[in-house]
Design a protein around this motif. Structure first.
Motif, short mmCIF file in Angstrom:
data_model
loop_
_atom_site.label_atom_id
_atom_site.label_comp_id
_atom_site.label_asym_id
_atom_site.label_seq_id
_atom_site.Cartn_x
_atom_site.Cartn_y
_atom_site.Cartn_z
N THR A 1 3.40 -0.50 -13.08
CA THR A 1 4.81 -0.86 -13.02
C THR A 1 5.51 0.05 -12.02
OG1 THR A 1 4.83 -1.59 -15.33
CG2 THR A 1 6.96 -1.03 -14.35
N PHE A 2 6.31 -0.57 -11.15
CA PHE A 2 7.04 0.17 -10.13
C PHE A 2 8.54 -0.06 -10.34
CE2 PHE A 2 2.91 -1.03 -8.49
CZ PHE A 2 2.43 0.12 -7.89
N SER A 3 9.24 0.96 -10.79
CA SER A 3 10.68 0.84 -11.05
C SER A 3 11.46 1.60 -9.99
CB SER A 3 11.02 1.39 -12.45
OG SER A 3 10.33 0.67 -13.45
N ASP A 4 12.28 0.90 -9.22
CA ASP A 4 13.10 1.52 -8.18
C ASP A 4 12.27 2.36 -7.21
OD1 ASP A 4 15.63 0.55 -9.21
OD2 ASP A 4 15.30 1.94 -10.87
N VAL A 5 11.13 1.85 -6.82
CA VAL A 5 10.26 2.55 -5.86
C VAL A 5 10.59 2.05 -4.45
CG1 VAL A 5 7.88 2.91 -5.08
CG2 VAL A 5 8.42 2.93 -7.53
N ASP A 6 10.69 2.98 -3.50
CA ASP A 6 11.00 2.63 -2.12
C ASP A 6 9.72 2.46 -1.32
OD1 ASP A 6 12.07 2.23 0.36
OD2 ASP A 6 13.07 4.18 0.51
N PHE A 7 9.39 1.19 -1.00
CA PHE A 7 8.23 0.87 -0.17
C PHE A 7 8.65 0.56 1.27
CE2 PHE A 7 6.86 -0.43 -4.46
CZ PHE A 7 5.59 0.10 -4.55
N SER A 8 9.84 0.92 1.67
CA SER A 8 10.34 0.59 3.00
C SER A 8 9.39 1.09 4.09
CB SER A 8 11.73 1.20 3.22
OG SER A 8 12.66 0.68 2.30
N GLU A 9 9.10 0.20 5.04
CA GLU A 9 8.25 0.50 6.20
C GLU A 9 6.83 0.92 5.81
OE1 GLU A 9 9.95 2.51 9.54
OE2 GLU A 9 11.98 1.91 9.00
N VAL A 10 6.43 0.63 4.58
CA VAL A 10 5.05 0.85 4.16
C VAL A 10 4.13 -0.13 4.88
CG1 VAL A 10 3.54 0.27 2.20
CG2 VAL A 10 5.36 1.93 1.90
N THR A 11 2.90 0.27 5.10
CA THR A 11 1.88 -0.63 5.63
C THR A 11 0.71 -0.70 4.65
OG1 THR A 11 0.81 1.16 6.88
CG2 THR A 11 2.45 -0.18 8.05
N SER A 12 0.10 -1.88 4.59
CA SER A 12 -1.11 -2.03 3.78
C SER A 12 -2.06 -2.97 4.49
CB SER A 12 -0.77 -2.57 2.38
OG SER A 12 -0.44 -3.96 2.44
N SER A 13 -3.33 -2.76 4.28
CA SER A 13 -4.36 -3.62 4.86
C SER A 13 -5.49 -3.76 3.85
CB SER A 13 -4.89 -3.02 6.17
OG SER A 13 -5.87 -3.86 6.74
N GLY A 14 -5.52 -4.92 3.19
CA GLY A 14 -6.52 -5.15 2.16
C GLY A 14 -6.18 -4.53 0.82
N ALA A 15 -4.92 -4.10 0.66
CA ALA A 15 -4.49 -3.55 -0.64
C ALA A 15 -4.45 -4.65 -1.70
CB ALA A 15 -3.13 -2.88 -0.51
N ILE A 16 -4.61 -4.25 -2.96
CA ILE A 16 -4.57 -5.21 -4.06
C ILE A 16 -3.61 -4.70 -5.13
CG2 ILE A 16 -5.87 -6.32 -5.91
CD1 ILE A 16 -8.35 -6.17 -4.14
N PHE A 17 -2.65 -5.54 -5.47
CA PHE A 17 -1.76 -5.31 -6.60
C PHE A 17 -2.06 -6.41 -7.61
CE2 PHE A 17 0.32 -3.39 -2.99
CZ PHE A 17 0.93 -2.25 -3.48
N ASP A 18 -2.72 -6.05 -8.70
CA ASP A 18 -3.20 -7.02 -9.68
C ASP A 18 -2.38 -6.89 -10.97
OD1 ASP A 18 -4.61 -8.75 -11.29
OD2 ASP A 18 -6.54 -7.74 -11.08
N GLN A 19 -1.62 -7.95 -11.30
CA GLN A 19 -0.81 -7.98 -12.53
C GLN A 19 0.18 -6.81 -12.59
OE1 GLN A 19 -3.38 -9.05 -16.11
NE2 GLN A 19 -4.98 -8.62 -14.59
N CYS A 20 0.77 -6.50 -11.47
CA CYS A 20 1.74 -5.40 -11.41
C CYS A 20 3.17 -5.92 -11.56
CB CYS A 20 1.60 -4.63 -10.10
SG CYS A 20 0.03 -3.73 -9.94
#
Length: 203
Positions: A33-52
């Motif tokens: 669970t991500f509450s009020d998390v700042d992902f601005s300008e984040v990069t991902s390549s092949g990342a997996i968010f499963d049931q988040c």
């Protein structure tokens, strides 16, 4: 900055963290669970968010390549100026989210729930939206050329000026949508006519 050291996390709750411009690489998150998390300008390549689950988070100007958000729950999350290239969003639900402008380059968004979301003027060409819930969504001026919309729910969706040419529309009830200057190819026009009760003679 995120503290996922071994490349995976399960059943974690992140609150108010600043992950600005982090490179998530191919990190895997499961039931987090991500509450009020700042992902601005984040990069991902092949990342997996499963049931988040994401509450009030910000993905502004982030870039995701061949990453997956599977059966995720996004609530009041901002995706302003995000790029999704070849990403999988299958089964995810978006509620009170900002999804424009975004850049979508292919990918699979099968079974997503985008009910009532403003998607106007986005280019969603070729996107897999099979079985998606687009009811009440604003798709005015949206480009859906070649998109897979089979079995999608378009009830009361605004399709004014939308481009559906080349889109697959099997089991789609176009009569339930709000059409005005909607661009259809011959197959789409025939489908619409038949759904309105016309006996189309293709001879």
């Amino acid at each position: 900055m995120n503290d996922v050291s071994d490349g995976s996390a399960e059943d974690q709750h992140y609150r108010g963290e600043d992950w600005y411009a982090d490179d998530l690489g191919a990190t895997r998150f499961v039931r987090c669970t991500f509450s009020d998390v700042d992902f601005s300008e984040v990069t991902s390549s092949g990342a997996i968010f499963d049931q988040c689950t994401f509450h009030g988070s910000r993905f502004n100007a982030s870039t995701h390549t061949h990453s997956a958000f599977i059966a995720c729950d996004f609530q009041r999350t901002n995706f302003f100026d995000v790029t999704f290239e070849g990403c999988k969003m299958s089964g995810s639900v978006f509620t009170d989210c900002i999804l424009r402008p975004i850049k979508v380059l292919g990918g699979q968004w099968r079974g997503v729930t985008l009910r009532g979301i403003n998607l106007s003027k986005l280019d969603l060409s070729g996107l897999d939206l099979r079985e998606a819930d687009l009811s009440l969504a604003d798709l005015s001026g949206t480009v859906l050329r070649g998109a897979q919309l089979d079995a999608a729910n378009l009830r009361e969706a605004k399709l004014s000026g939308a481009d559906l040419r080349g889109a697959s529309l099997d089991r789609v009830d176009l009569t339930a949508a709000r059409l005005r200057r909607t661009k259809l190819d011959v197959a789409g026009a025939v489908l619409l006519a038949e759904q309105f009760g016309a006996d189309v003679d293709a001879s």
